[in-house]
Design an enzyme around this catalytic site. Structure first.
Site, PDB file in Angstrom:
ATOM      1  N   CYS A   9       0.823  -1.208   0.000  1.00  0.00           N
ATOM      2  CA  CYS A   9       0.000   0.000   0.000  1.00  0.00           C
ATOM      3  C   CYS A   9       0.859   1.261   0.000  1.00  0.00           C
ATOM      4  CB  CYS A   9      -0.883   0.043   1.238  1.00  0.00           C
ATOM      5  SG  CYS A   9      -1.928  -1.384   1.432  1.00  0.00           S
ATOM      6  N   ARG A  64       5.390  -0.161  -5.945  1.00  0.00           N
ATOM      7  CA  ARG A  64       5.345  -0.946  -4.721  1.00  0.00           C
ATOM      8  C   ARG A  64       4.391  -2.136  -4.836  1.00  0.00           C
ATOM      9  NH1 ARG A  64       6.658   2.490  -0.013  1.00  0.00           N
ATOM     10  NH2 ARG A  64       5.112   1.354   1.159  1.00  0.00           N
ATOM     11  N   TRP A  73      -2.926  -2.664  -1.530  1.00  0.00           N
ATOM     12  CA  TRP A  73      -2.521  -4.042  -1.822  1.00  0.00           C
ATOM     13  C   TRP A  73      -3.303  -4.890  -0.831  1.00  0.00           C
ATOM     14  CZ3 TRP A  73       0.208  -8.030   0.718  1.00  0.00           C
ATOM     15  CH2 TRP A  73       0.759  -9.003  -0.110  1.00  0.00           C
ATOM     16  N   ASN A  96      -2.090   1.986   5.761  1.00  0.00           N
ATOM     17  CA  ASN A  96      -1.193   0.884   5.393  1.00  0.00           C
ATOM     18  C   ASN A  96      -0.961   0.063   6.649  1.00  0.00           C
ATOM     19  OD1 ASN A  96      -0.951   2.283   3.028  1.00  0.00           O
ATOM     20  ND2 ASN A  96       1.230   2.707   3.214  1.00  0.00           N
ATOM     21  N   GLY A  97      -0.888  -1.237   6.519  1.00  0.00           N
ATOM     22  CA  GLY A  97      -0.639  -2.072   7.690  1.00  0.00           C
ATOM     23  C   GLY A  97      -1.825  -2.982   7.964  1.00  0.00           C
ATOM     24  N   GLU A 134      18.539 -17.376  -6.496  1.00  0.00           N
ATOM     25  CA  GLU A 134      18.162 -16.031  -6.920  1.00  0.00           C
ATOM     26  C   GLU A 134      17.685 -16.038  -8.385  1.00  0.00           C
ATOM     27  OE1 GLU A 134      17.414 -13.405  -5.577  1.00  0.00           O
ATOM     28  OE2 GLU A 134      17.697 -11.814  -7.012  1.00  0.00           O
ATOM     29  N   LYS A 172      13.975 -14.839  -9.566  1.00  0.00           N
ATOM     30  CA  LYS A 172      13.726 -13.802 -10.572  1.00  0.00           C
ATOM     31  C   LYS A 172      12.709 -14.305 -11.598  1.00  0.00           C
ATOM     32  CE  LYS A 172      14.854 -11.144  -8.919  1.00  0.00           C
ATOM     33  NZ  LYS A 172      15.291 -10.928  -7.649  1.00  0.00           N
ATOM     34  N   GLU A 174       9.163 -14.643 -10.053  1.00  0.00           N
ATOM     35  CA  GLU A 174       8.543 -13.354  -9.734  1.00  0.00           C
ATOM     36  C   GLU A 174       7.909 -12.687 -10.940  1.00  0.00           C
ATOM     37  OE1 GLU A 174      10.883 -11.151  -6.143  1.00  0.00           O
ATOM     38  OE2 GLU A 174      12.023 -11.391  -7.979  1.00  0.00           O
ATOM     39  N   HIS A 192      19.438 -36.305  -5.522  1.00  0.00           N
ATOM     40  CA  HIS A 192      18.636 -36.752  -4.376  1.00  0.00           C
ATOM     41  C   HIS A 192      17.161 -36.372  -4.524  1.00  0.00           C
ATOM     42  CE1 HIS A 192      22.298 -37.947  -2.447  1.00  0.00           C
ATOM     43  NE2 HIS A 192      22.786 -36.730  -2.559  1.00  0.00           N
ATOM     44  N   LYS A 204       6.859  -4.359  -3.772  1.00  0.00           N
ATOM     45  CA  LYS A 204       8.289  -4.040  -3.671  1.00  0.00           C
ATOM     46  C   LYS A 204       8.737  -4.067  -2.213  1.00  0.00           C
ATOM     47  CE  LYS A 204      12.271  -2.637  -5.077  1.00  0.00           C
ATOM     48  NZ  LYS A 204      13.078  -3.773  -5.563  1.00  0.00           N
TER      49      LYS A 204
END
Ligand code: G6P
Length: 610
Positions: A2, A27, A74, A100-101, A483, A487, A490, A506, A605
């Site tokens: 948010c 964000r 969000w 926000n929160g 990583e 990427k 995402e 394995h 973000k």
């Protein structure tokens, strides 16, 4: 996550708020809204989807206002639709709130307010706030006092901005756990969850701290705690420029940020390398360096990409600083009663410096007496301010949700910290100098790899429609495999997994067939022969292979479908190079799939809720 922006002044605030919201789009969000005082009346305009839709909607209304607040939501509680978008009104519709929160006790508050006759029309936790504040206003308190009293009953996290039509010359803002800054202008003041939203108007910033409530007028502000104690606030001048947060001719922020890496890693080491002494100089750690060198154990805690950087840090610290190191997901660290005390040093790595899980883990570590250090990119962020000491990565603003340049800068800073500790212990001058020299060569080597962009784009075309990907690496390149896979997940929504190459037999080897591409990170280092054996194992099962290999490696071409040849460096710095082709591969696959690279679905973000 948010975003909040607010304005009190003399100009028409609508374009200011809309542009501010556009700056916060990176964000991640799913709906947007504005709350205004227009002609003395409160007005809320909101919609599901993009800020550009909100802009069209507001334009049609042909209104102006000199005070207002804007929000990008969000969704956490309640579906992402117009009703649940912020601002939220009280029942008489003369007061509205953006938040926000997460209000953790919202169910209990909601039930209590319902008994007082308040009607709820949304599924959000936020809607309790306008009603709760209203319940104090009706008792005759001012808006400011009502906000203080209401927040006294709230459990959870918040960054809020509140507007009340009966006190039409002010915005009241408050913070606990969600970032909020005040921007000071000439006959105008701003509030925002992120400096980026107001940077076009002011560089004079006041950081609002947890537990503070601010009454913002056009020409002054009043800061108190929730418990009504006066607080003195300092104004900071920030150095970030508007240019730094625009795309600069690139189609996406992510590509711009990938391409910026020769410069951003350079900025991370600028003024910090001492070649003659074979070590580094980190002003932010000077006050704690003795403690750091003597520490019995290092813990690195972070989330997402920053956690991957932490894994590389573990290899560096253990190999050279010879200090036992553990890496913890911040979200797990906090909830598992960790054994941490005054003999431990904990590095919290965070690009944004605002990730709620990392911040909460840091508070926990502080309570237990550990030496709490921050590695952050955003100057003045919560983690940077609340850690005992730390190092800024200086990568510059990172806007693309998928972190790229922040990661490589984190690796540089971890290498610098390694040098600092190791040279005070048993690393020789010669070895220290070698690391410094190799660090100095990294920007140019990254530039060389970036020239492979066209080759990588062609490879992306070949693989854009696959459903799964495997990334394998050994040693320092195992975190890079993680990583690379992150990427891809995402931004292209392709399922991808990173594994230590030797672990493949394995389990994951069962997945291999001609539909499963495997990316091997296979530079010529001491594990090269072993990784070649792993490549053979995949080839024998018809897997399609892309290898990130050393530029002088001719042997690999006959084994793999595609090889991306990159320069070499010492092992500890290899991740700074091997990750670059993986960033470009994920980027091009996502672009070819027609996806929104900078704002991937469901992601934010800066995740400022737990
Ligand atoms: C979010 C972002 C990731 C990031 C993670 C940690 O999940 O989408 O890209 O790596 O948060 O963020 P931080 O700002 O703490 O590094």
């Amino acid at each position: 996550m948010c975003g909040i922006v607010g304005y009190v002044g003399e100009k028409n605030c609508i374009p200011i708020l809309i542009n501010g919201l556009k700056r916060l789009e990176y964000r991640g969000y799913d709906s947007a809204g504005l709350g205004l005082i227009a002609n003395g009346k409160s007005q809320v305009i909101k919609n599901k989807g993009k800020v550009s839709l909100l802009e069209e909607k507001v334009d049609k209304l042909n209104i102006t206002a000199t005070l207002g607040i804007g929000h990008t939501r969000w969704a956490t509680h309640g579906a992402p639709n117009e009703t649940n978008a912020h601002p939220h009104f009280n029942t008489s519709k003369n007061l509205f709130v953006i938040h926000n929160g997460i209000i953790e006790n919202y169910q209990a508050l909601r039930e209590g307010l319902k008994k007082l006759g308040y009607k709820f029309i949304t599924e959000t936790d936020t809607e309790v706030l306008p009603h709760l504040i209203d319940s104090f206003l009706v008792k005759g308190h001012s808006l400011f006092r009502s906000v203080q009293l209401a927040l006294g009953e709230v459990e959870g996290t918040y960054g809020i901005a509140v507007v009340y039509a009966n006190e039409p010359n002010k915005v009241v803002a408050a913070r606990k756990g969600s970032p909020l800054v005040l921007g000071i202008g000439e006959n105008e003041n701003f509030v925002a969850s992120d400096v980026a939203a107001i940077l076009a108007h002011t560089k004079q910033i006041v950081y609002i701290e947890d537990g503070e409530v601010i009454e913002i007028y056009k020409d002054h502000f009043i800061a108190k705690t929730i418990l009504d104690k006066q607080v003195d606030k300092e104004i900071h001048e920030i150095t970030m420029s508007l240019d730094e947060i625009s795309k600069g001719g690139f189609p996406h922020f992510m590509l711009k940020e990938i391409m910026e890496q020769p410069e951003s890693v350079c900025n991370s080491m600028r003024g910090r390398l001492l070649l003659e002494k074979g070590t580094s100089k980190l002003g932010g750690l000077e006050s704690v360096v003795d403690q750091l060198v003597d520490t019995k154990r290092i813990i690195i805690s972070a989330c997402g990409t920053s956690w991957h950087a932490g894994l590389v840090g573990e290899y560096m610290f253990e190999q050279f600083a010879r200090i036992p190191t553990e890496v913890e997901y911040a979200s797990e660290f906090r909830y598992r009663n960790p054994i941490v005390g005054k003999d431990d040093t904990i590095f919290f790595i965070s690009q944004s410096g605002e990730t709620a899980d990392t911040l909460a883990a840091m508070h926990e570590a502080k309570i237990r007496g550990a030496l709490v250090l921050g590695i952050c990119n955003v100057v003045g962020s919560s983690i940077a301010r609340e850690s005992i000491a730390g190092v800024y990565t200086h990568a510059g603003p990172e806007i693309g949700v998928a972190s790229t340049k922040a990661f490589t800068s984190q690796l540089v800073v971890l290498a610098l910290i390694t040098l600092l500790i190791a040279r005070r212990k048993d690393m020789s001058l010669v070895d220290g100098k070698t690391i410094v020299e190799e660090l100095q060569k990294i920007p140019e080597k990254i530039s060389t790899i970036l020239k492979l962009n066209d080759q990588i784009e062609k490879i992306a075309e070949e693989f854009k429609d696959v459903k799964n990907f495997l990334y394998l690496g050994r040693g320092y390149n195992f975190p890079v495999a993680l990583e690379g896979a992150l990427k891809l997940k995402e931004i292209s929504y392709i399922h991808a997994e990173g594994y230590p190459a030797a672990e493949m037999k394995h389990g994951p080897i069962a997945l291999i067939d001609d539909n499963m591409p495997v990316v091997f990170i296979a530079p010529k280092d001491s594990t090269y022969e072993k990784i070649v054996s792993n490549i053979e194992e995949i080839k024998a099962r018809n897997g399609r292979i892309i290898a990130i290999a050393s530029e002088n490696d001719d042997k690999i071409d006959s084994l793999v479908d595609y090889s991306i040849k990159i320069p070499d460096t010492i092992r500890m710095l290899m991740p700074l190079l091997t990750v670059i082709p993986l960033q470009l591969l994920a980027y091009h696959i996502a672009v070819k799939k027609g996806l929104n690279v900078d704002q991937p679905r469901n992601l934010a973000k800066s995740v400022t809720v737990e």
